[in-house]
Enzyme design. Structure first.
Site, PDB file in Angstrom:
ATOM      1  N   HIS A  83      36.563  42.096  44.423  1.00 19.14           N
ATOM      2  CA  HIS A  83      37.106  42.299  43.075  1.00 19.14           C
ATOM      3  C   HIS A  83      37.429  43.777  42.893  1.00 19.14           C
ATOM      4  O   HIS A  83      36.538  44.626  42.872  1.00 19.14           O
ATOM      5  CB  HIS A  83      36.089  41.851  42.030  1.00 19.14           C
ATOM      6  CG  HIS A  83      36.574  41.991  40.618  1.00 19.14           C
ATOM      7  ND1 HIS A  83      37.548  41.165  40.077  1.00 19.14           N
ATOM      8  CD2 HIS A  83      36.249  42.879  39.639  1.00 19.14           C
ATOM      9  CE1 HIS A  83      37.779  41.519  38.831  1.00 19.14           C
ATOM     10  NE2 HIS A  83      37.019  42.553  38.536  1.00 19.14           N
ATOM     11  N   ASP A 121      37.345  36.912  45.840  1.00 15.81           N
ATOM     12  CA  ASP A 121      36.906  37.657  44.659  1.00 15.81           C
ATOM     13  C   ASP A 121      35.631  37.020  44.089  1.00 15.81           C
ATOM     14  O   ASP A 121      35.664  35.891  43.589  1.00 15.81           O
ATOM     15  CB  ASP A 121      38.006  37.646  43.600  1.00 15.81           C
ATOM     16  CG  ASP A 121      37.756  38.609  42.458  1.00 15.81           C
ATOM     17  OD1 ASP A 121      36.579  38.803  42.098  1.00 15.81           O
ATOM     18  OD2 ASP A 121      38.725  39.166  41.920  1.00 15.81           O
TER      19      ASP A 121
END
Length: 468
Positions: free
Chosen positions: A391, A360
């Site tokens: 993300h 992420d």
């Protein structure tokens, strides 16, 4: 004020350049993180582990392996075993061929930057709150190409409450989740905060990062409209702070049956203070400024708007908007005492599945941003950690939806079935005890808090309009 159109065009051009350089940037980011925290040899080992598809070592202790290199971190319980069986049976976690969508920056930016497309048909309601403010509820009413199928939650269609990120953008993945849920028999509804996504700001009060007061009224109204339907909730990104704050404050009185958070921001204060990589920081900050620029005149009496629109970071923007106010200024520490999403996490009484990715680029490395002790100690919190996904991405080649959507809906069905079997077993046990005792069972199961209907009718007023 700066020319927002030119600034936005420049930012989109920078994002396009970032997309072209995404594979190289991802490698550089991983090397930089390894150089900061580990010796050189360990940094290389960590990078090879991420590239190989396995979660970090600190998340392997006490975790259960799943297909596709994923793992489930949780406290052992019957509920965890039920969820684990459902995840191991899921075809959505099966590893597929590696494609150009594998890069974390591509996974992240595609659904944030690209147009959302036609999307579903929405019916909007404006809910007037106790302080005369407005929030918007977009009910998803179509399309449903394959026809509705009733979920395992019972004969009534379950309501799925979807909470977008704190920046207010309605992304492709949110709309894709709503369409998939509608196909699976849910009745999705999207919650929009004050001033977000076309919802008018009728008084100079915005919703703080982790203040669930508006969401409480919205959930009460949804329950009032659908009193017998199960209610599930899904949040995206920074919107998870709102959902977790609601679950913590309401505890066992929450109307939510089960919840899920996609790429949640759990250590929010540290996240604001550390800052994001500059493309994401500038992008989210620019989006916030554009959204509030239309309300600059209305906010002048409470906020220093000139300082607000000169902010150079998300922390400075948040601090100016909610801490350095003209009416009731507070400190940064006090603000997070009231808005930390994990402040009452021990009171949460419903299962919460957090779907996170080890690559992420917005939240950062999992060992810094994910509180592993929460998932080891709290029986209601489950962490599904994937080696890839970016993300809020978890994308697959079109026209397949994000695999996180299928995992969440499958887990909701498994958990609802688990709770229904538990209720049946408890009912059989009570009837057996009553029969053996020769009298009716005097014990009654605890009931959740119910608001009087006459108060609800007097408190709420709403208007409905249809959008394309």
């Amino acid at each position: 004020m700066p020319p927002w159109g030119a600034a936005l065009a420049l930012f989109l051009a920078l994002l396009a350049l970032l997309l072209l350089l995404a594979p190289r940037l991802g490698c550089l980011c991983r090397r930089a993180v390894g150089a900061e925290t580990l010796p050189e040899s360990q940094g290389r080992d960590s990078e090879e582990e991420v590239d190989g598809g396995g979660p970090a070592d600190q998340f392997s202790v006490g975790s259960q392996r799943l297909p596709g290199g994923c793992s489930l971190l949780c406290k052992p319980s019957a509920l965890a075993q039920c969820l684990l069986r459902a995840l191991r049976r899921s075809a959505a976690l099966e590893p597929g061929p590696r494609s150009w969508l594998s890069g974390p920056h591509l996974q992240t930016l595609l659904h944030f930057v690209l147009p959302v497309g036609p999307g579903p048909e929405l019916a909007r309601e404006y809910l007037q709150l106790a302080d005369d403010g407005l929030v918007a509820l977009d009910w998803v009413v179509g399309p449903c190409a394959r026809g509705r199928r009733v979920t395992g939650a019972g004969s009534l269609a379950a309501v799925l409450l979807v909470i977008p990120s704190a920046w207010g953008r309605l992304t492709r993945n949110v709309l894709g989740l709503c369409l998939l849920a509608l196909e699976r028999g849910y009745y999705p509804v999207i919650f929009h905060r004050r001033g977000h996504h076309g919802c008018p700001l009728v008084n100079p009060r915005l919703q703080a990062f982790g203040d669930p007061s508006d969401l409480k009224e919205a959930v009460t109204y949804i329950r009032f409209r659908h009193p017998a339907a199960p209610l599930f909730a899904v949040s995206e990104g920074s919107g998870s702070a709102l959902l977790l704050s609601y679950l913590g404050e309401c505890g066992s009185s929450s109307y939510i049956t089960s919840a899920a958070c996609i790429s949640p921001v759990l250590r929010c204060r540290e996240w604001f203070e550390a800052g994001l990589p500059w493309p994401y920081e500038r992008g989210f900050l620019l989006q916030q400024k554009i959204a509030l620029s239309r309300y600059a005149t209305a906010l002048e009496d409470t906020v220093d708007t000139s300082r607000l629109f000169r902010s150079r970071s998300l922390r400075e923007f948040e601090e100016t908007l909610f801490c350095h106010t003209k009416t009731f200024p507070i400190s940064w520490d006090t603000y997070w005492d009231h808005n930390d999403p994990l402040r009452d996490v021990d009171e949460a009484a419903v299962p919460v599945l957090c779907v996170c990715s080890a690559d992420d680029p917005v939240c950062g490395p999992p060992h810094r941003t994910l509180p592993t002790e929460l998932f080891h100690s709290n029986p209601y919190f489950f962490l599904l950690l994937s080696p890839q996904g970016g993300h809020c991405g978890f994308l697959r080649p079109e026209p397949l939806p994000a695999w996180s959507h299928e995992i969440i809906l499958e887990s909701f069905r498994a958990l609802a079935e688990f709770f229904r079997m538990e209720e049946k077993l408890k009912g059989l046990s009570r009837r057996r005890a009553s029969f053996l005792g020769g009298r009716r069972c005097w014990g009654t199961p605890p009931k959740r808090e119910v608001y009087p209907t006459f108060n609800l009718e007097e408190s709420f007023s709403w208007k409905r309009s249809y959008t394309r």
